[in-house]
Design a protein around this motif. Structure first.
Motif, PDB file in Angstrom:
ATOM      1  N   LEU A  50      24.956  37.847  54.388  1.00 44.11           N
ATOM      2  CA  LEU A  50      23.928  38.111  53.383  1.00 44.11           C
ATOM      3  C   LEU A  50      23.741  36.836  52.559  1.00 44.11           C
ATOM      4  O   LEU A  50      24.718  36.258  52.084  1.00 44.11           O
ATOM      5  CB  LEU A  50      24.359  39.267  52.472  1.00 44.11           C
ATOM      6  CG  LEU A  50      23.532  39.496  51.213  1.00 44.11           C
ATOM      7  CD1 LEU A  50      22.094  39.884  51.554  1.00 44.11           C
ATOM      8  CD2 LEU A  50      24.169  40.578  50.337  1.00 44.11           C
ATOM      9  N   ILE A  51      22.507  36.391  52.434  1.00 46.41           N
ATOM     10  CA  ILE A  51      22.207  35.225  51.602  1.00 46.41           C
ATOM     11  C   ILE A  51      21.437  35.709  50.381  1.00 46.41           C
ATOM     12  O   ILE A  51      20.325  36.219  50.511  1.00 46.41           O
ATOM     13  CB  ILE A  51      21.377  34.175  52.369  1.00 46.41           C
ATOM     14  CG1 ILE A  51      22.109  33.735  53.640  1.00 46.41           C
ATOM     15  CG2 ILE A  51      21.062  32.973  51.479  1.00 46.41           C
ATOM     16  CD1 ILE A  51      21.270  32.843  54.554  1.00 46.41           C
ATOM     17  N   CYS A  52      22.040  35.564  49.208  1.00 41.50           N
ATOM     18  CA  CYS A  52      21.382  35.986  47.965  1.00 41.50           C
ATOM     19  C   CYS A  52      20.807  34.772  47.251  1.00 41.50           C
ATOM     20  O   CYS A  52      21.520  33.798  47.008  1.00 41.50           O
ATOM     21  CB  CYS A  52      22.385  36.677  47.043  1.00 41.50           C
ATOM     22  SG  CYS A  52      22.704  38.359  47.526  1.00 41.50           S
ATOM     23  N   ARG A 110      34.424  33.231  52.979  1.00 42.44           N
ATOM     24  CA  ARG A 110      33.717  34.512  53.073  1.00 42.44           C
ATOM     25  C   ARG A 110      32.570  34.537  52.084  1.00 42.44           C
ATOM     26  O   ARG A 110      31.491  35.016  52.380  1.00 42.44           O
ATOM     27  CB  ARG A 110      34.675  35.656  52.734  1.00 42.44           C
ATOM     28  CG  ARG A 110      35.772  35.879  53.735  1.00 42.44           C
ATOM     29  CD  ARG A 110      36.623  37.037  53.277  1.00 42.44           C
ATOM     30  NE  ARG A 110      35.859  38.286  53.304  1.00 42.44           N
ATOM     31  CZ  ARG A 110      36.095  39.323  52.515  1.00 42.44           C
ATOM     32  NH1 ARG A 110      37.062  39.269  51.617  1.00 42.44           N
ATOM     33  NH2 ARG A 110      35.368  40.403  52.599  1.00 42.44           N
ATOM     34  N   GLY A 111      32.850  34.077  50.878  1.00 42.11           N
ATOM     35  CA  GLY A 111      31.825  34.045  49.844  1.00 42.11           C
ATOM     36  C   GLY A 111      31.638  32.614  49.368  1.00 42.11           C
ATOM     37  O   GLY A 111      32.581  32.012  48.871  1.00 42.11           O
ATOM     38  N   VAL A 112      30.464  32.043  49.529  1.00 44.55           N
ATOM     39  CA  VAL A 112      30.211  30.662  49.134  1.00 44.55           C
ATOM     40  C   VAL A 112      29.037  30.609  48.168  1.00 44.55           C
ATOM     41  O   VAL A 112      27.957  31.127  48.457  1.00 44.55           O
ATOM     42  CB  VAL A 112      29.898  29.769  50.354  1.00 44.55           C
ATOM     43  CG1 VAL A 112      29.530  28.356  49.909  1.00 44.55           C
ATOM     44  CG2 VAL A 112      31.075  29.736  51.309  1.00 44.55           C
ATOM     45  N   GLU A 124      38.615  36.062  46.716  1.00 44.06           N
ATOM     46  CA  GLU A 124      38.500  34.601  46.726  1.00 44.06           C
ATOM     47  C   GLU A 124      37.116  34.188  47.179  1.00 44.06           C
ATOM     48  O   GLU A 124      36.633  34.610  48.215  1.00 44.06           O
ATOM     49  CB  GLU A 124      39.509  34.015  47.701  1.00 44.06           C
ATOM     50  CG  GLU A 124      40.928  34.049  47.209  1.00 44.06           C
ATOM     51  CD  GLU A 124      41.880  33.441  48.216  1.00 44.06           C
ATOM     52  OE1 GLU A 124      41.446  32.550  48.977  1.00 44.06           O
ATOM     53  OE2 GLU A 124      43.035  33.863  48.244  1.00 44.06           O
ATOM     54  N   THR A 125      36.488  33.346  46.385  1.00 42.68           N
ATOM     55  CA  THR A 125      35.216  32.767  46.796  1.00 42.68           C
ATOM     56  C   THR A 125      35.264  31.267  46.527  1.00 42.68           C
ATOM     57  O   THR A 125      36.164  30.791  45.847  1.00 42.68           O
ATOM     58  CB  THR A 125      34.018  33.364  46.034  1.00 42.68           C
ATOM     59  OG1 THR A 125      34.087  32.953  44.673  1.00 42.68           O
ATOM     60  CG2 THR A 125      34.002  34.879  46.118  1.00 42.68           C
ATOM     61  N   GLY A 155      33.072  31.822  58.961  1.00 41.89           N
ATOM     62  CA  GLY A 155      33.390  33.181  58.519  1.00 41.89           C
ATOM     63  C   GLY A 155      32.703  33.567  57.221  1.00 41.89           C
ATOM     64  O   GLY A 155      33.203  34.395  56.449  1.00 41.89           O
ATOM     65  N   MET A 156      31.532  32.984  56.952  1.00 45.11           N
ATOM     66  CA  MET A 156      30.840  33.259  55.699  1.00 45.11           C
ATOM     67  C   MET A 156      30.114  34.610  55.772  1.00 45.11           C
ATOM     68  O   MET A 156      29.304  34.831  56.667  1.00 45.11           O
ATOM     69  CB  MET A 156      29.848  32.136  55.402  1.00 45.11           C
ATOM     70  CG  MET A 156      29.164  32.280  54.048  1.00 45.11           C
ATOM     71  SD  MET A 156      28.286  30.783  53.582  1.00 45.11           S
ATOM     72  CE  MET A 156      26.963  30.792  54.778  1.00 45.11           C
ATOM     73  N   GLU A 157      30.439  35.496  54.872  1.00 45.10           N
ATOM     74  CA  GLU A 157      29.778  36.799  54.821  1.00 45.10           C
ATOM     75  C   GLU A 157      28.685  36.824  53.764  1.00 45.10           C
ATOM     76  O   GLU A 157      27.681  37.511  53.913  1.00 45.10           O
ATOM     77  CB  GLU A 157      30.813  37.899  54.527  1.00 45.10           C
ATOM     78  CG  GLU A 157      31.829  38.056  55.655  1.00 45.10           C
ATOM     79  CD  GLU A 157      33.035  38.883  55.217  1.00 45.10           C
ATOM     80  OE1 GLU A 157      32.845  39.976  54.664  1.00 45.10           O
ATOM     81  OE2 GLU A 157      34.169  38.396  55.409  1.00 45.10           O
ATOM     82  N   ILE A 158      28.924  36.093  52.675  1.00 44.40           N
ATOM     83  CA  ILE A 158      27.939  36.072  51.597  1.00 44.40           C
ATOM     84  C   ILE A 158      27.726  34.633  51.133  1.00 44.40           C
ATOM     85  O   ILE A 158      28.684  33.899  50.890  1.00 44.40           O
ATOM     86  CB  ILE A 158      28.398  36.939  50.411  1.00 44.40           C
ATOM     87  CG1 ILE A 158      28.443  38.408  50.842  1.00 44.40           C
ATOM     88  CG2 ILE A 158      27.460  36.761  49.220  1.00 44.40           C
ATOM     89  CD1 ILE A 158      28.997  39.337  49.811  1.00 44.40           C
ATOM     90  N   ALA A 159      26.474  34.242  51.055  1.00 46.82           N
ATOM     91  CA  ALA A 159      26.128  32.944  50.485  1.00 46.82           C
ATOM     92  C   ALA A 159      25.241  33.186  49.270  1.00 46.82           C
ATOM     93  O   ALA A 159      24.458  34.142  49.249  1.00 46.82           O
ATOM     94  CB  ALA A 159      25.394  32.079  51.501  1.00 46.82           C
ATOM     95  N   PHE A 160      25.385  32.321  48.272  1.00 46.90           N
ATOM     96  CA  PHE A 160      24.611  32.474  47.041  1.00 46.90           C
ATOM     97  C   PHE A 160      24.052  31.122  46.635  1.00 46.90           C
ATOM     98  O   PHE A 160      24.745  30.114  46.702  1.00 46.90           O
ATOM     99  CB  PHE A 160      25.504  33.022  45.920  1.00 46.90           C
ATOM    100  CG  PHE A 160      24.773  33.286  44.629  1.00 46.90           C
ATOM    101  CD1 PHE A 160      24.352  34.568  44.311  1.00 46.90           C
ATOM    102  CD2 PHE A 160      24.492  32.253  43.737  1.00 46.90           C
ATOM    103  CE1 PHE A 160      23.672  34.816  43.124  1.00 46.90           C
ATOM    104  CE2 PHE A 160      23.802  32.497  42.557  1.00 46.90           C
ATOM    105  CZ  PHE A 160      23.398  33.785  42.252  1.00 46.90           C
ATOM    106  N   ALA A 161      22.793  31.096  46.239  1.00 50.22           N
ATOM    107  CA  ALA A 161      22.212  29.889  45.649  1.00 50.22           C
ATOM    108  C   ALA A 161      21.203  30.339  44.609  1.00 50.22           C
ATOM    109  O   ALA A 161      20.669  31.449  44.693  1.00 50.22           O
ATOM    110  CB  ALA A 161      21.532  29.030  46.711  1.00 50.22           C
ATOM    111  N   ASP A 162      20.967  29.488  43.632  1.00 51.52           N
ATOM    112  CA  ASP A 162      19.941  29.871  42.658  1.00 51.52           C
ATOM    113  C   ASP A 162      18.954  28.737  42.456  1.00 51.52           C
ATOM    114  O   ASP A 162      19.181  27.598  42.848  1.00 51.52           O
ATOM    115  CB  ASP A 162      20.534  30.355  41.332  1.00 51.52           C
ATOM    116  CG  ASP A 162      21.535  29.400  40.749  1.00 51.52           C
ATOM    117  OD1 ASP A 162      21.506  28.211  41.114  1.00 51.52           O
ATOM    118  OD2 ASP A 162      22.360  29.842  39.941  1.00 51.52           O
TER     119      ASP A 162
END
Lengths: 575, 418
Positions: free
Chosen positions: B42-44, B168-170, B185-186, B270-277
């Motif tokens: 998921l990329i948020c 997992r979370g970046v 952990e992210t 193994g990235m499950e969630i990526a976040f950028a703003d």
């Protein structure tokens, strides 16, 4: 775990009610108190500071810091670098900016879409000038924090600027309102809160940033002077500043106000605006924009037909609101004592705020003299912000003020570009917001770059920073570094690691890795600590000499290696 | 090449010394890493500052829209007029600067969602971002972000045999955003290339030892996670992946961040969630219409996302991109040709799994009595319904009641996005 660290406060808070502050035992040992005070009321010790404070007496030193006007800072003023844009008054720069804007419009109008070569060069030069205004401000802030003797004043200036945050990159003339804004805050940093609030409310920096300069009575409302005299389109109310005044500057978000209060405050402040840049900027009240109808602010009636008094009354009401006393007391306690200050401490500080009608010096004094401040659990309990990491490192290494934008650039790379927090809430005040895997990595890399001598004005070689241990055995060098950078005390493990590479926790692959690195140096990435400004500036030729070749990985040995380890250590991330 | 051998032997050497935290196993076997736990990502993407939903997804079929916005409205779709809205379904259209997203809509990969947002009435950026990132409107005390809770819940799965990835979370950001804060952990990074210890001669190992000794507090803990992550990323070497399928990312901060998210996905870390703003949406003054301030932000936004989708190619089968903003803006333009803080907003969901090619969400209308507090677009979809559907439907997360405290699963509120 974090809870456990602060559980001691609960006990202290209970006992503090029973005993006057001065009778309380300070839990920290005498030298620890000095280091603690230098880390909280100043940006960390410079070489010789501990001895100086010890000789003067800690309480005497604190008292002096509470009265910055009594501190002779002429030595620093002489050292203060000649930043190019500081040579001109700010309103002169603002006029130049306004002229440049006008020229640009003229050029565009004359030449349509395409610009001549000369014109585009001229525009680019203006843009460079603008950048210098920003980088000079950033560098000057760092220089003061690094070398001014009025340390508490700088700490408080930083605190209030962050409290009344404005964003230098909002655009337009914003950069040209910043120097006087910060200087005004500095003059009032330990003064009266209502006075400070009033200064901020009338500052072009805030009026422009939160749009109050453009806010005027909604159509359908009477203005103090008939609007038709204005000769231009009537625009409306802008709530932005009104909201943040209540939410962030005074009562706090849970301080007990409504959306209607926000609107009423915004109405009361209509007409508080800025003179045009070509006239040098500056605050002006324009009756023609002012909503003259009656208002009700936080339950208080403001009758109709009045002018600037509406806004002054709003500031009075907000500054004297009990929620404001609590909100400011909480933020100060969080700055000086811990991320989770006790209710008792907040209560006492808020009571002082109310009793003294917002005398900031007295509130700060109450917090500093509290048993919570010198509690054992308070020592090194705050995580440094990136600004504090870089400044405290520079101070500990005896740095001179940096005339280049590089030190400020390093702070930006650590996640805190100065004057550039976009939102009005300012930078985070608690450790959990600053500490994550990426930020620790950047902090370690900063420490390595500083130890390699890449921070201007800083030398981590023993010959300049600690000549007395230049030829001494490693154990004495470790002692010198621990004393200068880590407050003199570290765990046995840490000391063992600083002493040699033989600690069991050090991977045996280290030697092999080092060999591989020597064989194939990194070449892909740029210099991590080169500030972005430096990259854009072709004129920053000195960068290579100081910061090293891009992609060059510092190879630290001997004394510099110990410094690099100490700056990157977990202990150095705290104050 | 040679470097990698040393990394492995270094890690294995530690294993044999009996100092084998999970990270070393991960690092040692880094080469065998496969896709994220269940292969989904998921990329948020957070638009900070409250993006003006009514000019992103333009209700050109509403007369009231044009009455409310005399100087900033986007013209009705027209083949002739420059700067007209790009028609989606005869009623809604995309802002012309969102043209790069239009083909995704036509290929049914993109689902615009209108009148979606937080039931909280706050118009404070900070509160509203906080509420959206914690997914607990009007509750400030929530200690962790919803994406972190999602990771925490997923991390407890019994079937997961391999140790969880440090990536997992970046967050592609200097600081960990609220959404990602919490117990799981992210990693937060400004860029992949900066994610390494810049020292030679065994200095990195000594520094690592400093963080492995001593108390397990906030700073030590983050340091330990960091050393694990650095080793793993070094082994995976994401930067060898260059954009494919002719994808062209804008040379902007946002474009660069999305490029690096694509690299991390392709490197199978193994990235499950990526976040950028992406900021700059707080358009109180001179917002512009088809061109201008908002259009410039949308250009960067749309071209970056379109490049990401193109670059990922058939990896989009496993990826959902979700965009969000803390609230919308006032229906009526203000006195400065801008818009003040409003209420309901808009989101985009993009992916093969998404029911694209249709504007989702019930449209509440823009007549005065239809507006929230007679001024803002009213809310018809709680943002948590979208989050929950993506978390449950795409990532296969269980325990939605834990991820969305006080809200829960509420399958009946899902809008058929997937």
């Amino acid at each position: 775990m974090r809870l456990a660290r602060f559980s001691g406060f609960l006990f202290l808070a209970l006992t503090a009610v029973a005993l006057p502050a001065q009778q309380m035992e300070r839990e920290q040992a005498a030298d620890q108190q000095i280091l603690h005070a230098l880390n909280r009321l100043a940006f960390g010790p410079r070489p010789g500071d501990v001895q100086k404070v010890r000789a003067m007496g800690l309480d005497q030193w604190i008292e002096q810091q509470l009265h910055p006007e009594r501190i002779d800072d002429s030595a620093f003023e002489r050292k203060f670098p000649r930043y190019s844009t500081f040579g001109q008054p700010e309103n002169a720069l603002l006029r130049q900016y306004a002229e440049a804007q006008r020229d640009r419009r003229q050029i565009r109008a004359d030449s349509g879409a395409s610009l001549s070569r000369e014109d585009s060069i001229a525009l680019r030069q203006r843009a460079q000038q603008l950048r210098a205004v920003v980088t000079d401000l950033q560098s000057a802030k760092v220089a003061r924090a690094v070398a001014s003797e009025r340390q508490l004043q700088e700490v408080m200036t930083d605190f209030w600027f962050n409290h009344f945050n404005v964003f230098i990159r909002k655009g337009g003339p914003q950069p040209f309102y910043m120097r006087s804004y910060e200087e005004g805050i500095r003059q009032r940093a330990l003064g009266n809160f209502r006075d400070l609030l009033g200064f901020v409310a009338k500052s072009p920096a805030m009026l422009f940033y939160l749009d109050n300069a453009r806010s005027m009575a909604d159509s359908g409302r009477p203005t103090l002077v008939p609007m038709r005299a204005m000769g231009r389109r009537r625009t409306g109310l802008n709530e932005n500043y009104g909201r943040e005044l209540l939410e962030l500057h005074t009562l706090g978000v849970d301080g007990g106000y409504t959306q209607q209060d926000v609107i009423e405050v915004a109405r009361a402040l209509t007409g508080w605006t800025i003179r045009p840049p070509q006239e040098g900027g500056g605050f002006v009240f324009r009756p023609i924009m002012h909503d003259a109808a009656p208002k009700i602010v936080l339950g208080r009636q403001l009758r109709g037909g009045r002018g600037i008094e509406d806004g002054e009354d709003v500031l009075d009401i907000a500054a004297r609101h009990p929620s404001t006393a609590r909100f400011i007391a909480t933020k100060l306690a969080r700055r000086f004592v811990s991320d989770t200050p006790s209710t008792a401490l907040i209560d006492r500080a808020a009571a002082v705020f109310t009793r003294t009608d917002g005398d900031i010096r007295e509130v700060v004094r109450a917090i500093i003299q509290s048993p919570e401040f010198f509690a054992a659990s308070s020592y090194r309990s705050k995580v440094k912000s990136p600004f504090e990491v870089v400044v405290s490192a520079a101070r500990a290494l005896g740095a001179e003020p940096d005339a280049t934008p590089r030190t400020a650039g390093a702070i930006a790379l650590l996640g805190q570009p100065l004057y550039a927090h976009q939102a009005p809430n300012g930078y985070p005040e608690t450790g959990d917001a600053w500490i994550n895997t990426g930020s620790i990595l950047n902090r370690i890399n900063f420490g390595l770059a500083a130890a390699a001598g890449r921070l201007p004005g800083v030398s981590a070689t023993s010959s300049s920073f600690a000549p007395e241990v230049a030829a001494a055995p490693r154990a004495q060098q470790v002692d010198a570094v621990v004393s200068a950078l880590l407050g003199g005390s570290v765990s046995p493990d840490t000391r063992a690691i600083l002493l040699s590479g033989d600690h069991p926790m050090i991977s045996s692959g280290a030697v092999e890795r080092a060999a591989a690195e020597r064989a194939a140096p990194e070449d892909s990435e740029g210099d991590m600590m080169a500030p972005p400004q430096g990259r854009r500036r072709p004129g920053a030729a000195g960068r290579n000499a100081v910061m090293g070749r891009p992609g060059q990985i510092p190879r630290l040995e001997g004394f510099a290696q110990i410094v690099g380890l100490a700056l990157g250590s977990p202990e150095f991330q705290r104050r | 090449m040679q470097r990698r051998v040393f990394v492995k032997s270094g890690a294995l050497a530690l294993v044999t010394m009996g100092l084998s935290p999970s990270f070393l196993r991960r690092t040692a076997f880094g080469a065998e890493l496969t896709r994220a736990a269940n292969g989904k990502t998921l990329i948020c993407l957070f638009q900070r500052g409250a993006a003006d939903a009514l000019n992103l997804i333009v209700p050109h079929g509403e007369q009231a829209y044009y009455a409310l916005r005399p100087s900033i409205a986007i013209p009705r779709p027209s083949a002739r007029a420059a700067g007209a809205a790009l028609d989606l379904d005869g009623f809604f259209g995309l802002h012309p600067a969102l043209a790069p997203l239009k083909p995704l809509y036509d290929r049914k990969l993109l689902a615009p969602i209108h009148a979606v947002g937080s039931p909280s009435a706050t118009r404070s950026h900070f509160d509203a971002q906080d509420y959206m990132e914690t997914a607990t409107p009007d509750r400030k005390g929530t200690p962790d972000g919803w994406l972190n809770r999602l990771l925490a819940v997923q991390g407890t799965c019994d079937e997961c045999k391999t140790p969880p990835s440090a990536f997992r979370g970046v967050s592609m950001s200097a600081q960990t955003p609220r959404s990602m804060q919490g117990a799981a952990e992210t990693v937060a990074m400004n860029s992949i290339e900066q994610f390494t210890i810049r020292a030679a001669g065994g200095q990195a190992e000594r520094l690592e030892a400093l963080y492995r000794t001593g108390s397990a507090d906030l700073v030590h803990g983050a340091g330990r996670e960091m050393f694990e992550a650095v080793e793993m990323l070094r082994a995976a070497n994401p930067q060898r992946y260059q954009p494919r399928n002719g994808a062209e990312y804008p040379r902007t901060e946002f474009g660069r961040r999305l490029l690096q998210i694509a690299q991390l996905i392709k490197a199978n870390v193994g990235m499950e969630i990526a976040f950028a703003d992406i900021g700059g949406w707080d358009t109180h003054v001179n917002q512009g219409g088809s061109t201008g301030q908002l259009a410039n932000r949308l250009d960067d936004f749309a071209r970056s996302i379109a490049a990401l989708v193109t670059d990922l190619g058939d990896r989009m089968d496993d990826v959902v991109i979700l965009t969000m903003s803390e609230f919308g803006r006032m229906a009526r333009e203000n006195g400065n040709r801008g818009t003040d803080h409003g209420h309901a907003g808009a989101m985009f969901a993009i992916g093969t799994a998404v029911q694209g090619g249709k504007v989702h969400g019930r449209w509440p209308g823009l007549e005065r009595e239809q507006l929230f507090e007679q001024r803002d677009l009213a809310l018809t979809t709680d943002f948590r319904a979208v989050f929950a559907e993506v978390a449950g439907g795409h990532l296969g997360a269980g325990r939605l009641d834990t991820i969305f405290p006080g809200y829960g699963e509420r399958r009946s509120d899902w809008i058929g996005l997937l």
